[in-house]
Every structure is written in structure tokens, then in C-alpha cells.
Design a protein around this motif. Structure first.
Motif, PDB file in Angstrom:
ATOM      1  N   TYR A  66      31.281  64.787  51.146  1.00  0.00           N
ATOM      2  CA  TYR A  66      30.311  63.463  51.376  1.00  0.00           C
ATOM      3  C   TYR A  66      31.114  62.678  50.591  1.00  0.00           C
ATOM      4  O   TYR A  66      30.454  61.398  52.108  1.00  0.00           O
ATOM      5  CB  TYR A  66      29.004  63.566  50.571  1.00  0.00           C
ATOM      6  CG  TYR A  66      28.191  62.941  50.434  1.00  0.00           C
ATOM      7  CD1 TYR A  66      27.128  62.446  51.519  1.00  0.00           C
ATOM      8  CD2 TYR A  66      28.953  62.177  49.223  1.00  0.00           C
ATOM      9  CE1 TYR A  66      26.531  61.965  51.155  1.00  0.00           C
ATOM     10  CE2 TYR A  66      27.615  60.822  49.228  1.00  0.00           C
ATOM     11  CZ  TYR A  66      26.631  60.556  49.791  1.00  0.00           C
ATOM     12  OH  TYR A  66      25.714  59.660  50.072  1.00  0.00           O
ATOM     13  N   ASP A  67      31.685  62.411  49.966  1.00  0.00           N
ATOM     14  CA  ASP A  67      32.182  61.078  49.519  1.00  0.00           C
ATOM     15  C   ASP A  67      32.997  61.062  50.931  1.00  0.00           C
ATOM     16  O   ASP A  67      33.733  59.302  51.165  1.00  0.00           O
ATOM     17  CB  ASP A  67      33.558  61.259  48.523  1.00  0.00           C
ATOM     18  CG  ASP A  67      32.228  61.390  47.053  1.00  0.00           C
ATOM     19  OD1 ASP A  67      31.047  60.350  47.247  1.00  0.00           O
ATOM     20  OD2 ASP A  67      33.089  61.724  45.785  1.00  0.00           O
ATOM     21  N   MET A  68      33.925  61.269  51.194  1.00  0.00           N
ATOM     22  CA  MET A  68      34.636  61.584  52.935  1.00  0.00           C
ATOM     23  C   MET A  68      34.303  60.331  53.638  1.00  0.00           C
ATOM     24  O   MET A  68      34.649  59.464  54.297  1.00  0.00           O
ATOM     25  CB  MET A  68      35.816  62.118  53.308  1.00  0.00           C
ATOM     26  CG  MET A  68      36.762  62.710  52.159  1.00  0.00           C
ATOM     27  SD  MET A  68      37.623  63.543  52.971  1.00  0.00           S
ATOM     28  CE  MET A  68      38.660  63.280  54.199  1.00  0.00           C
ATOM     29  N   ASN A  80      25.867  76.669  60.345  1.00  0.00           N
ATOM     30  CA  ASN A  80      24.696  77.261  60.570  1.00  0.00           C
ATOM     31  C   ASN A  80      24.158  77.801  59.159  1.00  0.00           C
ATOM     32  O   ASN A  80      23.089  78.497  59.006  1.00  0.00           O
ATOM     33  CB  ASN A  80      25.132  79.153  61.584  1.00  0.00           C
ATOM     34  CG  ASN A  80      26.244  79.810  60.791  1.00  0.00           C
ATOM     35  OD1 ASN A  80      27.543  79.319  60.556  1.00  0.00           O
ATOM     36  ND2 ASN A  80      26.311  81.139  60.320  1.00  0.00           N
ATOM     37  N   HIS A  81      25.787  77.327  57.846  1.00  0.00           N
ATOM     38  CA  HIS A  81      24.725  77.769  56.784  1.00  0.00           C
ATOM     39  C   HIS A  81      24.112  76.752  56.629  1.00  0.00           C
ATOM     40  O   HIS A  81      23.103  76.706  55.087  1.00  0.00           O
ATOM     41  CB  HIS A  81      26.180  77.872  56.005  1.00  0.00           C
ATOM     42  CG  HIS A  81      26.910  79.197  56.029  1.00  0.00           C
ATOM     43  ND1 HIS A  81      26.257  80.059  55.217  1.00  0.00           N
ATOM     44  CD2 HIS A  81      27.246  80.179  57.236  1.00  0.00           C
ATOM     45  CE1 HIS A  81      26.908  81.654  55.778  1.00  0.00           C
ATOM     46  NE2 HIS A  81      27.508  80.908  56.622  1.00  0.00           N
ATOM     47  N   GLU A  82      24.314  74.952  56.412  1.00  0.00           N
ATOM     48  CA  GLU A  82      24.020  74.207  56.184  1.00  0.00           C
ATOM     49  C   GLU A  82      22.809  74.028  57.018  1.00  0.00           C
ATOM     50  O   GLU A  82      21.351  73.864  55.811  1.00  0.00           O
ATOM     51  CB  GLU A  82      24.256  73.140  56.835  1.00  0.00           C
ATOM     52  CG  GLU A  82      25.515  72.292  55.884  1.00  0.00           C
ATOM     53  CD  GLU A  82      27.373  73.333  56.280  1.00  0.00           C
ATOM     54  OE1 GLU A  82      28.021  73.481  55.576  1.00  0.00           O
ATOM     55  OE2 GLU A  82      27.225  73.611  57.761  1.00  0.00           O
ATOM     56  N   ALA A 128      19.254  66.113  47.292  1.00  0.00           N
ATOM     57  CA  ALA A 128      19.962  64.838  47.899  1.00  0.00           C
ATOM     58  C   ALA A 128      21.332  65.684  49.421  1.00  0.00           C
ATOM     59  O   ALA A 128      20.875  65.248  50.170  1.00  0.00           O
ATOM     60  CB  ALA A 128      20.364  64.308  46.646  1.00  0.00           C
ATOM     61  N   PHE A 129      21.325  66.577  48.383  1.00  0.00           N
ATOM     62  CA  PHE A 129      22.493  66.363  50.078  1.00  0.00           C
ATOM     63  C   PHE A 129      21.558  67.832  50.857  1.00  0.00           C
ATOM     64  O   PHE A 129      21.915  67.255  51.705  1.00  0.00           O
ATOM     65  CB  PHE A 129      23.240  68.625  49.411  1.00  0.00           C
ATOM     66  CG  PHE A 129      24.442  68.033  48.762  1.00  0.00           C
ATOM     67  CD1 PHE A 129      25.852  66.384  49.179  1.00  0.00           C
ATOM     68  CD2 PHE A 129      25.136  67.839  47.222  1.00  0.00           C
ATOM     69  CE1 PHE A 129      26.676  66.265  48.588  1.00  0.00           C
ATOM     70  CE2 PHE A 129      25.966  67.439  46.210  1.00  0.00           C
ATOM     71  CZ  PHE A 129      26.859  66.743  47.619  1.00  0.00           C
ATOM     72  N   GLU A 135      21.397  64.097  58.722  1.00  0.00           N
ATOM     73  CA  GLU A 135      22.729  63.643  58.740  1.00  0.00           C
ATOM     74  C   GLU A 135      23.618  63.888  59.947  1.00  0.00           C
ATOM     75  O   GLU A 135      24.292  63.355  60.216  1.00  0.00           O
ATOM     76  CB  GLU A 135      22.763  61.947  57.836  1.00  0.00           C
ATOM     77  CG  GLU A 135      21.557  61.976  56.973  1.00  0.00           C
ATOM     78  CD  GLU A 135      22.082  60.604  55.992  1.00  0.00           C
ATOM     79  OE1 GLU A 135      23.247  60.046  56.451  1.00  0.00           O
ATOM     80  OE2 GLU A 135      21.011  60.432  55.380  1.00  0.00           O
ATOM     81  N   LEU A 136      24.120  64.984  59.405  1.00  0.00           N
ATOM     82  CA  LEU A 136      24.901  66.048  60.045  1.00  0.00           C
ATOM     83  C   LEU A 136      24.862  66.057  61.811  1.00  0.00           C
ATOM     84  O   LEU A 136      23.695  67.066  61.851  1.00  0.00           O
ATOM     85  CB  LEU A 136      25.503  67.461  59.764  1.00  0.00           C
ATOM     86  CG  LEU A 136      26.083  66.897  58.389  1.00  0.00           C
ATOM     87  CD1 LEU A 136      26.090  68.678  57.470  1.00  0.00           C
ATOM     88  CD2 LEU A 136      26.634  66.361  57.902  1.00  0.00           C
ATOM     89  N   PRO A 137      25.641  65.890  62.443  1.00  0.00           N
ATOM     90  CA  PRO A 137      25.216  65.718  64.194  1.00  0.00           C
ATOM     91  C   PRO A 137      25.549  66.807  64.526  1.00  0.00           C
ATOM     92  O   PRO A 137      26.221  67.730  63.487  1.00  0.00           O
ATOM     93  CB  PRO A 137      26.159  64.744  64.399  1.00  0.00           C
ATOM     94  CG  PRO A 137      26.971  64.361  64.195  1.00  0.00           C
ATOM     95  CD  PRO A 137      26.840  64.651  62.885  1.00  0.00           C
ATOM     96  N   LEU A 138      25.093  67.549  65.438  1.00  0.00           N
ATOM     97  CA  LEU A 138      25.449  68.796  65.670  1.00  0.00           C
ATOM     98  C   LEU A 138      26.823  69.051  66.410  1.00  0.00           C
ATOM     99  O   LEU A 138      27.161  70.439  66.829  1.00  0.00           O
ATOM    100  CB  LEU A 138      24.024  69.203  66.998  1.00  0.00           C
ATOM    101  CG  LEU A 138      23.083  69.598  66.346  1.00  0.00           C
ATOM    102  CD1 LEU A 138      21.557  69.809  66.946  1.00  0.00           C
ATOM    103  CD2 LEU A 138      22.532  71.481  65.286  1.00  0.00           C
ATOM    104  N   PHE A 139      27.197  68.308  66.831  1.00  0.00           N
ATOM    105  CA  PHE A 139      27.944  68.259  67.825  1.00  0.00           C
ATOM    106  C   PHE A 139      29.244  66.521  67.890  1.00  0.00           C
ATOM    107  O   PHE A 139      27.916  65.351  67.268  1.00  0.00           O
ATOM    108  CB  PHE A 139      28.209  68.919  69.085  1.00  0.00           C
ATOM    109  CG  PHE A 139      26.627  67.989  70.466  1.00  0.00           C
ATOM    110  CD1 PHE A 139      27.057  66.345  70.653  1.00  0.00           C
ATOM    111  CD2 PHE A 139      25.274  68.405  69.958  1.00  0.00           C
ATOM    112  CE1 PHE A 139      25.940  65.862  71.163  1.00  0.00           C
ATOM    113  CE2 PHE A 139      24.494  67.754  70.752  1.00  0.00           C
ATOM    114  CZ  PHE A 139      25.048  66.735  70.971  1.00  0.00           C
TER     115      PHE A 139
END
Length: 323
Positions: A66-68, A80-82, A128-129, A135-139
Motif C-alpha cells: 500500500y505504501d509503495m 482472486n484472494h482480494e 480500510a484495506f 482501487e486495485l485494477p483488474l488489469f
């Protein structure tokens, strides 16, 4: 999301809570920890998803990634785990026959249990995570290369794009994914879990974790497969008699192919073993079973248009990283 075509990227496979091994890998790649953030003056990391679950330092790994990302030194796509973690909390839509998008079954409870336990003292952090996972794109895609957790299918992605916000899902899409058989459900399965095929009639497989399956994961780059064994792509292979069984014409026609002339593609997900290297000169899987004392693997991408076996970098995940 625009990637800089002139920048070098370090694509990193499934971390699964191996936070200390990840720090060692980043150090090996020339990143340095400054003001609490791993950074590189000329390169960016791209994480291929599955940061959580199974490993001993899940919270540490999530904070590091996350910080990076937050400081512009990395991208991270959804695994798939997220997705499972989001689906665990999302009520399923009416008519789905289930209570949640990810059923509270022994299987999913077991997959998520380490994450739940490690965040138990930090419920607000975990909440929060989970919001960040949206916000994580699929690709990710550029002219030279693509990144997705399990399988790149251009036709599915083209049809899915109008539902997404810069390649990201939202709660409404997550909820719709709880309806089996819908396009959204099938599309997310394709991108996050890959392709599969039913086992020969009456056959089942039991994974190392004790899950009984009637399907097996398949290659999506085999150009002229003839038998079941030609297309299997998972650590626990098929019994010899099943592997020798011929594929029917109908089965062959249903197989998906990522062509040899398409851009470089990087995936995780598949629990590989042995010496890291390309699957084909435009395709690499970077998941080498890190959390099972395998390897945490990166590929150092510069301007090449075909993969270079010498540019795979890894650390062996052993007991020293698990304490």
C-alpha cells in the motif's frame, strides 16, 4: 491507468503474506527503504495480486505494498484472494441461492483465516484495506505488455470495460458477481481465476489443502493440444490414464488461446515450482509458491518485446522469512 512506456518495471508474483521475503526481494532488485517506503529512483514495481492470505506476515505485506502504491513507486492489481475478501462481506443478490458473494463455507473460511487472525487486533485497518481493494485494477495494459492475475481475454475485457471505473470494480459489480452464470460472474472468474475444464466423468481431484474438485486448471496458450495432459496447468497434475485421454473436437473448440503474437503478458495465480522462466516468449507466470517455501519471483522488464530468461529474479522463501 497510464503506464510510462519509457520506464522500467519489476513485476512481482503472488506474495501471500510473505512480507519479509518481499522486503528481501525488493532489496535484491535495488529498491531502498527510505522514510518507511520502498522506492527506486528509476523503476516501479507491479504486484500481480494475492498479497493476502496464507502467510505469516500478511499485515506487514499489505502495508508495504500500500505504501509503495500510495507514494507512486508501485502499482498493484487485484487477485482472486482480494476479491474473496470483499465477497466474504458482500451480501449476495436475491436469486443467487447464497447468503454472500463468497459463501462462508469451510473452503473460503480456510483460505481467509490467516488474514482474519492477523488483523483481529486491527479491525479498522482491515476495513480500510478492504476499501482500498476497490482501487486495485483488474488489469494493466500498455503497448508493450499486459498484466492480469490469472488470464487475459481481450474479448471479455472489451465487454467488461464499460462496467468498470479505470479497470476497477465497485460494490455493485461485486454484488452482481454473486449471481452464477451472469456475464459479470464469468468475466471476473476468467480474469482472476483463469480457464478450466471438467475432469473426465466420475473423476475428482483433491488438492494439497484438502479441497475436492471436479474441474482442473488449463493452459490458455497451447496451440494444438491433443490430450487432457496437454492442457493441464496446476501443481497437482492429472493421473496418467486421464492425462492420456484425447480431447474431443468440441473440447478443443472451447479452449481459449492467448496468441504468440500478442503483447507480453504477466500473470500470477498458478503455484508453479522449479526454475523460474517463461511459459512462452510472450508469457510469464510469476507465482512460484512463495508461501509454500517456494520462490518469490520478479521479472525485470525494460524495453524488450520478448521475454529474457535471464531477467527473472527471485528469493527462496525459507524458514528465516517465516519467523
Amino acid at each position: 491507468m497510464q503506464l510510462d512506456p519509457e520506464r522500467g518495471y519489476d513485476l512481482i508474483g503472488d506474495v501471500h503474506g510473505c512480507g519479509r521475503a518481499l522486503a528481501r526481494l525488493l532489496d535484491t532488485l535495488g529498491y531502498r527503504l527510505e522514510s518507511g517506503v520502498w522506492r527506486h529512483s528509476r523503476r516501479q514495481a507491479i504486484f500481480l495480486g494475492d498479497i493476502i492470505d496464507r502467510g505469516p506476515h500478511i499485515r506487514e505485506a499489505l502495508h508495504l505494498v500500500y505504501d509503495m502504491v500510495d507514494h507512486g513507486y508501485a502499482y498493484c492489481i487485484m487477485g482472486n484472494h482480494e476479491f474473496n475478501a470483499l465477497g466474504w462481506y458482500m451480501p449476495a443478490p436475491p436469486g443467487s441461492g447464497r447468503e454472500f458473494v463468497r459463501e462462508h463455507s469451510p473452503r473460503f473460511a480456510r483460505l481467509l483465516q490467516e488474514t482474519f487472525q492477523q488483523f483481529e487486533p486491527y479491525p479498522e485497518e482491515w476495513k480500510a484495506f478492504r476499501e482500498w481493494f476497490y482501487e486495485l485494477p483488474l488489469f494493466l495494459e500498455s503497448e508493450r505488455f499486459r498484466a492480469v492475475h490469472a488470464c487475459w481475454d481481450s474479448s471479455v475485457i472489451a465487454r467488461l470495460r464499460p462496467f468498470l471505473n479505470d479497470a476497477c470494480i465497485n460494490p455493485a459489480i461485486l454484488r452482481e458477481a454473486g449471481l452464477p452464470g451472469t456475464f459479470i460472474c464469468q468475466a471476473l472468474d476468467r480474469l482472476l481465476r483463469g480457464t478450466d475444464m471438467p475432469l473426465p466423468e466420475g473423476m475428482t481431484l483433491t488438492s494439497e489443502e484438502g479441497f475436492v474438485r471436479t474441474f482442473f486448471r488449463t493452459k490458455f496458450w497451447e496451440e494444438n493440444p491433443q490430450t487432457y495432459g496437454d492442457v493441464v496447468f496446476q501443481p497437482d497434475g492429472l493421473p496418467d490414464h486421464a492425462a492420456r485421454m484425447p480431447l474431443s473436437a468440441q473440447q478443443k473448440n472451447r479452449l481459449f488461446l492467448y496468441g504468440p503474437d500478442e503483447p507480453l503478458l504477466f500473470v500470477g495465480h498458478y503455484w508453479r515450482r522449479g526454475q523460474p522462466g517463461p511459459l512462452r516468449d510472450n508469457l510469464a507466470c510469476l507465482d512460484y509458491s512463495a508461501v509454500k517455501n517456494g520462490k518469490l519471483v520478479a521479472y525485470r522488464l525494460d524495453q524488450e518485446v520478448r521475454l529474457d530468461p535471464a531477467k527473472f529474479v527471485w528469493v527462496d522463501v525459507c524458514a528465516v522469512f517465516r519467523t
